[in-house]
Motif scaffolding. Structure first.
Motif, PDB file in Angstrom:
ATOM      1  N   SER A   2       0.879  -1.273  -0.018  1.00 13.83           N
ATOM      2  CA  SER A   2      -0.084  -0.023  -0.111  1.00 13.83           C
ATOM      3  C   SER A   2       0.917   1.370   0.081  1.00 13.83           C
ATOM      4  CB  SER A   2      -1.074  -0.105   1.280  1.00 13.83           C
ATOM      5  OG  SER A   2      -0.199   0.018   2.413  1.00 13.83           O
ATOM      6  N   ARG A   3       2.131   1.237   0.562  1.00 11.75           N
ATOM      7  CA  ARG A   3       2.914   2.305   0.602  1.00 11.75           C
ATOM      8  C   ARG A   3       3.411   2.551  -0.733  1.00 11.75           C
ATOM      9  NH1 ARG A   3       6.741   2.594   5.805  1.00 11.75           N
ATOM     10  NH2 ARG A   3       4.975   2.923   7.275  1.00 11.75           N
ATOM     11  N   LEU A   4       3.730   1.497  -1.511  1.00 11.17           N
ATOM     12  CA  LEU A   4       4.331   1.786  -2.992  1.00 11.17           C
ATOM     13  C   LEU A   4       3.149   2.193  -3.713  1.00 11.17           C
ATOM     14  CD1 LEU A   4       6.411   1.123  -4.947  1.00 11.17           C
ATOM     15  CD2 LEU A   4       5.413  -1.162  -5.276  1.00 11.17           C
ATOM     16  N   LEU A   5       2.076   1.622  -3.659  1.00 14.92           N
ATOM     17  CA  LEU A   5       0.879   2.223  -4.328  1.00 14.92           C
ATOM     18  C   LEU A   5       0.552   3.667  -3.916  1.00 14.92           C
ATOM     19  CD1 LEU A   5      -1.373   1.710  -6.255  1.00 14.92           C
ATOM     20  CD2 LEU A   5      -2.828   1.133  -4.368  1.00 14.92           C
ATOM     21  N   ALA A   6       0.589   4.234  -2.998  1.00 14.09           N
ATOM     22  CA  ALA A   6       0.399   5.565  -2.349  1.00 14.09           C
ATOM     23  C   ALA A   6       1.776   6.170  -3.034  1.00 14.09           C
ATOM     24  CB  ALA A   6       0.651   5.695  -0.928  1.00 14.09           C
ATOM     25  N   ALA A   7       2.738   5.910  -2.976  1.00 19.80           N
ATOM     26  CA  ALA A   7       3.849   6.600  -3.608  1.00 19.80           C
ATOM     27  C   ALA A   7       3.828   6.930  -5.082  1.00 19.80           C
ATOM     28  CB  ALA A   7       5.251   5.891  -3.197  1.00 19.80           C
ATOM     29  N   ILE A   8       3.422   5.750  -5.729  1.00 23.83           N
ATOM     30  CA  ILE A   8       3.388   6.024  -7.172  1.00 23.83           C
ATOM     31  C   ILE A   8       2.071   6.730  -7.480  1.00 23.83           C
ATOM     32  CG2 ILE A   8       2.451   4.427  -9.150  1.00 23.83           C
ATOM     33  CD1 ILE A   8       3.892   2.280  -8.204  1.00 23.83           C
ATOM     34  N   VAL A  11       3.169  10.569  -7.058  1.00 17.80           N
ATOM     35  CA  VAL A  11       4.102  10.863  -7.928  1.00 17.80           C
ATOM     36  C   VAL A  11       3.483  11.109  -9.366  1.00 17.80           C
ATOM     37  CG1 VAL A  11       6.159   9.999  -9.527  1.00 17.80           C
ATOM     38  CG2 VAL A  11       6.177   9.626  -7.199  1.00 17.80           C
ATOM     39  N   ALA A  12       2.368  10.429  -9.547  1.00 17.46           N
ATOM     40  CA  ALA A  12       1.605  10.700 -10.910  1.00 17.46           C
ATOM     41  C   ALA A  12       0.525  11.888 -10.734  1.00 17.46           C
ATOM     42  CB  ALA A  12       0.641   9.177 -11.276  1.00 17.46           C
ATOM     43  N   VAL A  13       0.148  11.902  -9.638  1.00 15.18           N
ATOM     44  CA  VAL A  13      -0.536  13.311  -9.553  1.00 15.18           C
ATOM     45  C   VAL A  13       0.302  14.430  -9.405  1.00 15.18           C
ATOM     46  CG1 VAL A  13      -2.102  14.487  -7.567  1.00 15.18           C
ATOM     47  CG2 VAL A  13      -2.534  11.974  -7.925  1.00 15.18           C
ATOM     48  N   ALA A  14       1.444  14.629  -8.862  1.00 18.24           N
ATOM     49  CA  ALA A  14       2.222  15.611  -8.738  1.00 18.24           C
ATOM     50  C   ALA A  14       2.805  15.814 -10.357  1.00 18.24           C
ATOM     51  CB  ALA A  14       3.710  15.300  -7.979  1.00 18.24           C
ATOM     52  N   ALA A  15       3.033  14.841 -10.944  1.00 16.53           N
ATOM     53  CA  ALA A  15       3.532  15.144 -12.456  1.00 16.53           C
ATOM     54  C   ALA A  15       2.248  15.617 -13.179  1.00 16.53           C
ATOM     55  CB  ALA A  15       3.905  13.746 -12.953  1.00 16.53           C
ATOM     56  N   VAL A  19       2.450  19.457 -15.267  1.00 18.85           N
ATOM     57  CA  VAL A  19       2.153  19.442 -16.632  1.00 18.85           C
ATOM     58  C   VAL A  19       0.984  20.335 -16.722  1.00 18.85           C
ATOM     59  CG1 VAL A  19       1.475  18.211 -18.517  1.00 18.85           C
ATOM     60  CG2 VAL A  19       3.085  17.153 -17.219  1.00 18.85           C
ATOM     61  N   GLY A  20       0.037  20.321 -15.930  1.00 14.98           N
ATOM     62  CA  GLY A  20      -1.086  21.195 -16.027  1.00 14.98           C
ATOM     63  C   GLY A  20      -0.785  22.598 -15.714  1.00 14.98           C
ATOM     64  N   ALA A  21       0.100  22.847 -14.633  1.00 18.01           N
ATOM     65  CA  ALA A  21       0.518  24.291 -14.467  1.00 18.01           C
ATOM     66  C   ALA A  21       1.282  24.717 -15.426  1.00 18.01           C
ATOM     67  CB  ALA A  21       1.123  24.209 -13.121  1.00 18.01           C
TER      68      ALA A  21
END
Length: 50
Positions: A2-8, A11-15, A19-21
């Protein structure tokens, strides 16, 4: 796992936000009208007033 899924997910949301900004800034810069390139002083008739 679950930590790996949260980290991924983080990262995906931050990227996606980065890109949106970036696209938003480019869109704002494209939306501003170009300034006219007219000179403030012309020297065409500088000697005519003597």
């Amino acid at each position: 796992m679950s930590r790996l899924l949260a980290a991924i997910t983080t990262v995906a949301v931050a990227a996606a936000l980065a890109v949106g900004a970036a696209l938003g800034v480019v869109a704002l810069l494209e939306a501003t009208p170009d300034q006219p390139n007219t000179p403030l002083i012309t020297y065409e008739n500088a000697g005519a007033e003597r």
